[in-house]
Design an enzyme around this catalytic site. Structure first.
Site, PDB file in Angstrom:
ATOM      1  N   THR A   1       0.781  -1.155   0.086  1.00 14.33           N
ATOM      2  CA  THR A   1      -0.013   0.076  -0.010  1.00 14.33           C
ATOM      3  C   THR A   1       0.781   1.242   0.141  1.00 14.33           C
ATOM      4  O   THR A   1       0.584   2.207  -0.674  1.00 14.33           O
ATOM      5  CB  THR A   1      -1.028  -0.031   1.167  1.00 14.33           C
TER       6      THR A   1
ATOM      7  N   ASP B   1       1.366   4.455   6.813  1.00 17.35           N
ATOM      8  CA  ASP B   1       1.780   3.071   6.691  1.00 17.35           C
ATOM      9  C   ASP B   1       0.720   2.275   6.588  1.00 17.35           C
ATOM     10  O   ASP B   1      -0.655   2.605   6.654  1.00 17.35           O
ATOM     11  CB  ASP B   1       2.585   2.646   7.978  1.00 17.35           C
ATOM     12  N   GLY B   2       0.845   0.991   6.126  1.00 16.77           N
ATOM     13  CA  GLY B   2      -0.016  -0.021   6.030  1.00 16.77           C
ATOM     14  C   GLY B   2      -0.356  -0.796   7.094  1.00 16.77           C
ATOM     15  O   GLY B   2       0.344  -0.623   8.244  1.00 16.77           O
ATOM     16  N   ALA B   3      -1.166  -1.859   7.146  1.00 13.44           N
ATOM     17  CA  ALA B   3      -1.504  -2.532   8.314  1.00 13.44           C
ATOM     18  C   ALA B   3      -2.090  -3.928   7.879  1.00 13.44           C
ATOM     19  O   ALA B   3      -2.454  -3.958   6.717  1.00 13.44           O
ATOM     20  CB  ALA B   3      -2.604  -2.155   9.387  1.00 13.44           C
TER      21      ALA B   3
ATOM     22  N   LYS C   1       0.765  -5.340  12.669  1.00 15.56           N
ATOM     23  CA  LYS C   1       1.639  -4.891  11.243  1.00 15.56           C
ATOM     24  C   LYS C   1       2.920  -5.938  11.539  1.00 15.56           C
ATOM     25  O   LYS C   1       3.064  -6.711  12.347  1.00 15.56           O
ATOM     26  CB  LYS C   1       2.103  -3.550  11.615  1.00 15.56           C
TER      27      LYS C   1
ATOM     28  N   LEU D   1       3.780  -8.190   8.559  1.00 17.55           N
ATOM     29  CA  LEU D   1       4.324  -9.301   7.486  1.00 17.55           C
ATOM     30  C   LEU D   1       5.120  -8.655   6.695  1.00 17.55           C
ATOM     31  O   LEU D   1       5.546  -9.579   5.755  1.00 17.55           O
ATOM     32  CB  LEU D   1       2.660  -9.413   7.059  1.00 17.55           C
TER      33      LEU D   1
ATOM     34  N   GLU E   1       9.195   0.454  11.869  1.00 20.65           N
ATOM     35  CA  GLU E   1       7.784   1.082  11.679  1.00 20.65           C
ATOM     36  C   GLU E   1       7.245   1.654  12.798  1.00 20.65           C
ATOM     37  O   GLU E   1       6.625   2.646  12.931  1.00 20.65           O
ATOM     38  CB  GLU E   1       6.751   0.134  11.207  1.00 20.65           C
TER      39      GLU E   1
ATOM     40  N   LYS F   1      -8.655  -6.128   5.701  1.00 21.61           N
ATOM     41  CA  LYS F   1      -7.938  -5.833   6.719  1.00 21.61           C
ATOM     42  C   LYS F   1      -8.687  -5.448   7.995  1.00 21.61           C
ATOM     43  O   LYS F   1      -7.958  -5.795   9.024  1.00 21.61           O
ATOM     44  CB  LYS F   1      -6.635  -5.117   6.473  1.00 21.61           C
TER      45      LYS F   1
END
Length: 235
Positions: free
Chosen positions: A34, A88-90, A101, A103, A110, A128
């Site tokens: 992402t 950031d993504g999750a 978070k 993976l 992070e 998610k």
């Protein structure tokens, strides 16, 4: 959902998350698929003459290399120890905006960048979203390699089923030189705060993928459009 549909959702969410960025900001740049869309958005805005004075602090070597290729100015944490926002993504998001978070194997850096940022904006697609953390994704636990042999029994005592992360037949090594144990909880994580506390008190465990009370906003892309959840409005 087709891969192209998923990528389109991620792109849409990244565009919405970019609304938190203003020129002159120092921005924490997360890691993962992402965030790659976010980097594209930043590069496009800069090419259009906007955001000429933003500076990114990357959370991984992968993000750093991608940002450099896109001509996004970068700084180290030593140079920019405070950031206005990190994006950031999750891997999972629950109704209280608690996260799993890691993976992407960058959870330690992070979390460091998130802690140094005034705001943490998470970008995710609707797959998610969970009611209980740990029901879809494993919980990554980053460990010092020396301590690795003693951790599985401890993790099992917490109700987890730990598996050393391996890719292409080789142990995954984080940018910091550590290993990751992915922990499955058969019924999810009933008390994330208690699990995080127990993990971080354990010698040799450097960090876990529970990001609790850190996200200020989550941008969720779904087939019905973009939804923004903020911590104050979280249930």
């Amino acid at each position: 959902m087709h891969t192209s549909d998923t990528e389109a959702l991620k792109r849409a969410a990244a565009e919405r998350a970019a609304e938190w960025i203003q020129d002159g900001m120092t921005v924490g740049l997360g890691t993962g698929s992402t965030v790659r869309h976010l980097l594209d958005v930043i590069a496009e805005r800069r090419a259009a003459g906007e955001w000429r004075s933003i500076v990114g602090v990357p959370t991984s070597d992968d993000t750093e290399q991608r940002a450099l290729r896109l001509d996004i100015p970068l700084a180290t944490l030593a140079e920019r120890p405070r950031m206005e926002v990190a994006i950031d993504g999750a891997d999972e998001v629950d109704p209280q905006l608690r996260l799993i978070k890691g993976l992407g194997a960058a959870l330690l850096r992070e979390k460091i960048v998130a802690a140094a940022s005034a705001q943490l904006v998470i970008v995710a697609d609707e797959t998610k979203v969970v009611q209980r953390l740990g029901t879809k994704a494993p919980l990554p636990v980053e460990v010092d390699p020396f301590s690795e042999p003693i951790q599985p029994d401890f993790l099992r005592s917490l109700g987890a089923e730990p598996v050393l992360r391996v890719k292409d037949g080789r142990t995954v090594v984080t940018d910091g030189g550590n290993h990751i144990l992915d922990c499955r909880f058969p019924d999810g994580i009933a008390d994330p705060e208690d699990i995080e506390r127990r993990l971080l008190l354990r010698p040799g465990i450097l960090e876990c993928g529970l990001f609790l009370g850190m996200a200020t906003a989550v941008v969720i892309a779904g087939s019905g459009g973009i939804e923004v959840r903020t911590r104050g409005a979280a249930r």
